[in-house]
Motif scaffolding. Structure first.
Motif, PDB file in Angstrom:
ATOM      1  N   ALA A 196       0.658  -1.265  -0.208  1.00 32.97           N
ATOM      2  CA  ALA A 196      -0.214  -0.033  -0.052  1.00 32.97           C
ATOM      3  C   ALA A 196       0.722   1.344  -0.086  1.00 32.97           C
ATOM      4  N   ASN A 197       1.925   1.229   0.840  1.00 28.41           N
ATOM      5  CA  ASN A 197       2.924   2.524   0.709  1.00 28.41           C
ATOM      6  C   ASN A 197       3.450   2.464  -0.366  1.00 28.41           C
ATOM      7  N   ALA A 198       3.800   1.481  -1.040  1.00 27.60           N
ATOM      8  CA  ALA A 198       4.661   1.641  -2.325  1.00 27.60           C
ATOM      9  C   ALA A 198       3.465   2.202  -3.432  1.00 27.60           C
ATOM     10  N   ARG A 199       2.527   1.760  -3.698  1.00 23.53           N
ATOM     11  CA  ARG A 199       1.506   2.277  -4.497  1.00 23.53           C
ATOM     12  C   ARG A 199       1.164   3.815  -4.117  1.00 23.53           C
ATOM     13  N   LYS A 200       1.022   4.258  -2.890  1.00 25.27           N
ATOM     14  CA  LYS A 200       0.739   5.615  -2.482  1.00 25.27           C
ATOM     15  C   LYS A 200       1.746   6.452  -2.781  1.00 25.27           C
ATOM     16  N   HIS A 201       3.003   6.293  -2.661  1.00 28.62           N
ATOM     17  CA  HIS A 201       4.168   6.964  -2.337  1.00 28.62           C
ATOM     18  C   HIS A 201       5.211   6.767  -3.188  1.00 28.62           C
ATOM     19  N   ALA A 202       5.627   5.863  -3.734  1.00 32.68           N
ATOM     20  CA  ALA A 202       6.430   5.456  -4.690  1.00 32.68           C
ATOM     21  C   ALA A 202       6.422   6.279  -6.087  1.00 32.68           C
ATOM     22  N   GLY A 203       5.215   6.550  -6.439  1.00 32.70           N
ATOM     23  CA  GLY A 203       5.000   7.359  -7.767  1.00 32.70           C
ATOM     24  C   GLY A 203       4.269   6.661  -8.832  1.00 32.70           C
ATOM     25  N   LEU A 248      10.541 -11.415   4.814  1.00 35.62           N
ATOM     26  CA  LEU A 248       9.717 -10.840   3.647  1.00 35.62           C
ATOM     27  C   LEU A 248      10.526  -9.630   3.282  1.00 35.62           C
ATOM     28  N   SER A 249      10.644  -9.423   1.952  1.00 37.67           N
ATOM     29  CA  SER A 249      11.192  -8.309   1.313  1.00 37.67           C
ATOM     30  C   SER A 249      10.309  -7.767   0.408  1.00 37.67           C
ATOM     31  N   VAL A 250      10.019  -6.261   0.749  1.00 36.45           N
ATOM     32  CA  VAL A 250       9.071  -5.758  -0.492  1.00 36.45           C
ATOM     33  C   VAL A 250       9.960  -4.749  -1.099  1.00 36.45           C
ATOM     34  N   ARG A 251      10.163  -4.477  -2.540  1.00 36.35           N
ATOM     35  CA  ARG A 251      11.152  -3.708  -3.052  1.00 36.35           C
ATOM     36  C   ARG A 251      10.393  -2.768  -4.092  1.00 36.35           C
ATOM     37  N   ASP A 252      10.581  -1.450  -4.159  1.00 35.26           N
ATOM     38  CA  ASP A 252       9.984  -0.812  -5.343  1.00 35.26           C
ATOM     39  C   ASP A 252      10.864   0.287  -5.927  1.00 35.26           C
ATOM     40  N   ASP A 253      10.972   0.477  -7.079  1.00 39.01           N
ATOM     41  CA  ASP A 253      11.845   1.470  -7.743  1.00 39.01           C
ATOM     42  C   ASP A 253      11.454   2.969  -7.935  1.00 39.01           C
ATOM     43  N   GLY A 254      10.648   3.294  -6.855  1.00 30.83           N
ATOM     44  CA  GLY A 254       9.707   4.507  -6.731  1.00 30.83           C
ATOM     45  C   GLY A 254      10.867   5.626  -6.500  1.00 30.83           C
ATOM     46  N   GLY A 299      10.426 -10.457  16.077  1.00 30.15           N
ATOM     47  CA  GLY A 299      11.157 -10.100  15.077  1.00 30.15           C
ATOM     48  C   GLY A 299      11.455  -8.582  14.946  1.00 30.15           C
ATOM     49  N   THR A 300      12.025  -8.184  13.578  1.00 30.89           N
ATOM     50  CA  THR A 300      12.365  -6.984  13.389  1.00 30.89           C
ATOM     51  C   THR A 300      11.886  -6.544  12.034  1.00 30.89           C
ATOM     52  N   ALA A 301      11.728  -5.179  11.813  1.00 30.69           N
ATOM     53  CA  ALA A 301      11.211  -4.771  10.479  1.00 30.69           C
ATOM     54  C   ALA A 301      12.154  -3.576  10.234  1.00 30.69           C
ATOM     55  N   LEU A 302      12.777  -3.505   9.133  1.00 27.14           N
ATOM     56  CA  LEU A 302      13.780  -2.772   8.554  1.00 27.14           C
ATOM     57  C   LEU A 302      13.373  -1.920   7.249  1.00 27.14           C
ATOM     58  N   VAL A 303      13.352  -0.563   7.329  1.00 24.30           N
ATOM     59  CA  VAL A 303      13.158   0.166   6.116  1.00 24.30           C
ATOM     60  C   VAL A 303      14.345   0.681   5.487  1.00 24.30           C
ATOM     61  N   ARG A 304      14.793   0.490   4.239  1.00 25.93           N
ATOM     62  CA  ARG A 304      15.837   1.115   3.628  1.00 25.93           C
ATOM     63  C   ARG A 304      15.155   1.769   2.425  1.00 25.93           C
ATOM     64  N   SER A 305      15.814   3.270   2.288  1.00 25.57           N
ATOM     65  CA  SER A 305      15.296   3.905   1.180  1.00 25.57           C
ATOM     66  C   SER A 305      16.231   5.349   1.153  1.00 25.57           C
ATOM     67  N   ALA A 306      16.192   5.837   0.027  1.00 23.86           N
ATOM     68  CA  ALA A 306      16.848   7.088  -0.346  1.00 23.86           C
ATOM     69  C   ALA A 306      16.016   7.743  -1.355  1.00 23.86           C
ATOM     70  N   PRO A 307      16.239   9.098  -1.335  1.00 27.99           N
ATOM     71  CA  PRO A 307      15.492  10.097  -2.320  1.00 27.99           C
ATOM     72  C   PRO A 307      15.825   9.654  -3.702  1.00 27.99           C
TER      73      PRO A 307
END
Length: 432
Positions: free
Chosen positions: A350-357, A375-381, A407-415
């Motif tokens: 849902a976040n990828a659809r709303k914010h990735a472009g 689980l890994s969810v990757r977008d190229d937005g 468990g753990t949840a990690l978010v990796r991103s850069a503009p």
């Protein structure tokens, strides 16, 4: 019962503590013990309250024994002994009508206590002077002095009760030196015994009051713990419902709104595509309805009902135009673990659809290992800066879900470099 507990005469720091005989200070009497109450208004029970009937029985036994000794002695004359017995009879109504209400009062009344003890002493002294055996009654009167009066006044009353009858008897009957000696020794011994008994009474009453305060405090603590536990449980349940609604119903309604906008734009220029979106709206609405029913009943999420986790993720990814790659040996896992992975995937998609472009490429990977599930969810937005605080409930809820099962949840991103959400959960090494 709340009594004055033989307290000392008022002093700046001694309103609730009293020196024991010999100058030792007694333990403080807690204020809570005087008004200790449990929920519902009932007074807290304590040993002193429950045992006061024993004092009634003790008074009655001593009184009867004294009367028997008075009437059964050979001296003085029978009419003198009868008069002494008649005066002893007056102690019974005086105790029942005046004394007992004073001794069992919730709030100590020093004036009434002094009046009762003074009356009891006046009724006791004449027979005590007339017949020496009457002084057996001191064993019933002395404890009442320590129960009703402050310590100094109680000691004064005890001294009068022990010494005055002997002095009066000596002046009235002019006994021999030997009789006077033995009676004086008896008076001194009873005075010492009275002081020891009074000290014991003080300790018993203070222990009773302290226990009553402790019981009231423990009861209040128990109710406070129950209240806090209920509040914590309600808060935890509210947070759980918030996460469930955010990850299911809210996401579904967001999808419906986006589909409605798409249909409105396509009705005039692309009717087949509009119909396709209408069918997708129907499927999303049905899915939302199933999720709502599962949420209300507390059952399995609709996507997992009768399906494996990879199948549920595959359908979920397809609804968002993404692909799923599964690695490792697939096996059944605890329901809680699979629900966390499913909800995390829903949130990430849902976040990828709303914010990735516009139309980002999304890949979903589910990796089974011997002791973990990732689980890994990757977008190229368009990506974002994780160091910049963001509003919303999604990422915080995602991390909270993972932490609840260890468990753990990690978010990796850069503009400009897309976003990757990784959730790793520990799982048993064998089939669940």
């Amino acid at each position: 019962m709340t009594t004055s507990a033989a307290r000392p005469d008022p002093a700046p720091d001694e309103a609730r503590t009293g020196p024991a005989p010999g100058g030792a200070r007694t333990a403080p009497v807690p204020d809570e013990a005087r008004t200790a109450r449990v929920p519902g208004g009932a007074r807290a029970s304590n040993t002193w309250e429950l045992s006061f009937r024993l004092w009634d029985s003790y008074f009655a036994i001593v009184w009867v024994a004294t009367l028997v000794f008075v009437l059964g002695t050979a001296h003085p004359a029978w009419h003198v002994r009868l008069a002494a017995g008649g005066l002893l009879l007056l102690l019974i109504p005086w105790y029942l009508l005046v004394g007992r209400p004073v001794l069992t009062a919730d709030a100590p009344d020093e004036r009434r206590a002094l009046g009762y003890i003074a009356g009891a002493v006046l009724l006791f002294l004449p027979p005590g002077v007339l017949v020496g055996e009457t002084r057996l009654m001191t064993f019933a009167l002395i404890p009442q002095c320590f129960i009703a009066l402050r310590l100094r006044r109680a000691l004064t009353a005890a001294t009068v009760i022990n010494i005055a009858p002997v002095a009066g008897w000596a002046m009235l009957w002019r006994p021999s030196g030997q009789d006077l000696f033995f009676n004086t020794v008896f008076a001194v011994v009873t005075l010492v015994f009275s002081t020891a008994l009074g000290s014991w009474i003080i300790r018993i009453m203070e222990q009773s009051l302290e226990r009553a305060a402790l019981i009231a405090e423990l009861d209040a603590g128990r109710h406070e713990i129950a209240r806090l536990s209920a509040a914590h449980g309600a808060l935890a349940e509210r947070e759980r419902f918030s996460r469930e609604i955010h990850d299911t119903l809210a996401q579904g309604f967001t999808s419906l709104l986006m589909l409605v906008q798409a249909v409105e734009a396509e009705l005039d220029r692309d009717l087949p595509q509009a119909r396709l979106h209408l069918a997708l709206m129907d499927e999303t609405a049905r899915q939302n309805l199933a999720e709502a029913r599962a949420l209300v009943s507390g059952g399995t999420p609709a996507d997992l009902d009768g399906a494996t986790l990879p199948d549920a993720l595959r359908r979920l990814a397809a609804r968002h135009g993404a692909s799923l790659d599964v690695t490792g040996p697939v096996r059944p896992l605890p329901a809680g673990t699979e629900v966390v992975i499913l909800r995390s995937c829903q949130e990430a998609l849902a976040n990828a659809r709303k914010h990735a472009g516009s139309s980002p490429a999304i890949t979903v990977t589910l990796a089974y290992t011997a002791d973990s599930l990732a689980l890994s969810v990757r977008d190229d937005g368009r990506g974002f800066d994780p160091a910049v605080p963001v509003g919303g409930y999604g990422l915080a809820g995602l991390r909270a879900r993972a932490a609840e099962v260890g468990g753990t949840a990690l978010v990796r991103s850069a503009p400009g470099d897309g976003t990757t959400v990784i959730v790793c959960l520990p799982v048993p090494g064998s089939d669940a």
